[in-house]
Design an enzyme around this catalytic site. Sequence first.
Site, PDB file in Angstrom:
ATOM      1  N   ASP A   2       4.463  -1.272  18.749  1.00  0.00           N
ATOM      2  CA  ASP A   2       5.746  -1.061  18.119  1.00  0.00           C
ATOM      3  C   ASP A   2       6.782  -1.523  19.144  1.00  0.00           C
ATOM      4  O   ASP A   2       6.495  -1.550  20.348  1.00  0.00           O
ATOM      5  CB  ASP A   2       5.913   0.425  17.797  1.00  0.00           C
ATOM      6  CG  ASP A   2       7.306   0.756  17.319  1.00  0.00           C
ATOM      7  OD1 ASP A   2       7.740   0.161  16.321  1.00  0.00           O
ATOM      8  OD2 ASP A   2       7.963   1.600  17.955  1.00  0.00           O
ATOM      9  N   LEU A   3       7.984  -1.876  18.707  1.00  0.00           N
ATOM     10  CA  LEU A   3       8.984  -2.376  19.649  1.00  0.00           C
ATOM     11  C   LEU A   3      10.088  -1.344  19.909  1.00  0.00           C
ATOM     12  O   LEU A   3      10.229  -0.841  21.012  1.00  0.00           O
ATOM     13  CB  LEU A   3       9.574  -3.693  19.143  1.00  0.00           C
ATOM     14  CG  LEU A   3       8.555  -4.817  18.870  1.00  0.00           C
ATOM     15  CD1 LEU A   3       9.272  -6.094  18.452  1.00  0.00           C
ATOM     16  CD2 LEU A   3       7.673  -5.064  20.070  1.00  0.00           C
TER      17      LEU A   3
END
Length: 239
Positions: free
Chosen positions: A17-18
């Site tokens: 995930d960022l």
Amino acid sequence: MIRCYIKPEEISAISFDLDDTLYDNSPIIEKAEAELAHFLHHKYPRTSQFEREDWFALKRKLQKERPELCHDTGLARVSVLTLGLRQLGYSVKEAEAGGLEGLQCFLQYRSDFTLSQPVLELLHGLKQKYRLVGITNGNVDASRIGLGSLFDFVLSPGNGVRMKPAPDMFNVALDRLNIPAVQLLHVGDSHSSDVVGARLAGCQSLWLNPAFGRSKVEQAKAYLPHIEIDNIKQLKLLI
């Protein structure tokens, strides 16, 4: 602190995930929203009549009428801006142009940063051993923030692809990586999106708790991650 809830198996790739996993997303979004408001007030002065809650109300209305917008942040923003401008008396042509211009303004500032050097070094080390990809519900431009040469690809929802925890992006990633689900370790800060999404897709899950730059620790519900860490730097143990 590292906790192991489920015995990990061998992996060949890591998905990240960022937002709030590799960086603190809150100040970035606040700045992008402020710049968008400044742009709108300058080019479409009547938007000064709207408070932020008015825009949120339009978003909720549109998402209720068009559920697909819940899985496409870009289209949702264009649609909300266009509807708001129409309600403020701008022509269809002006409103449609404003919606597109507003999205571009937001995206410009939304990706106006670079990952910290320690995080970049961590990812570079992991890349020597594993294939790295991004699976995000957001719309940051990965190449602008320093991930272009580190990740094989980055997946975002939209065009029929649903947000996590739906398995859509995990399935696309597994197909492109050509590996079984159990060989993908997904790293993320959201239990409801990242942990649940990875587990439902049959992947392994590593939960960053608390999220990047935060101090509040969340409690796991229903689905446990394979591993829980409280600092992204602890991923060095995988190198």
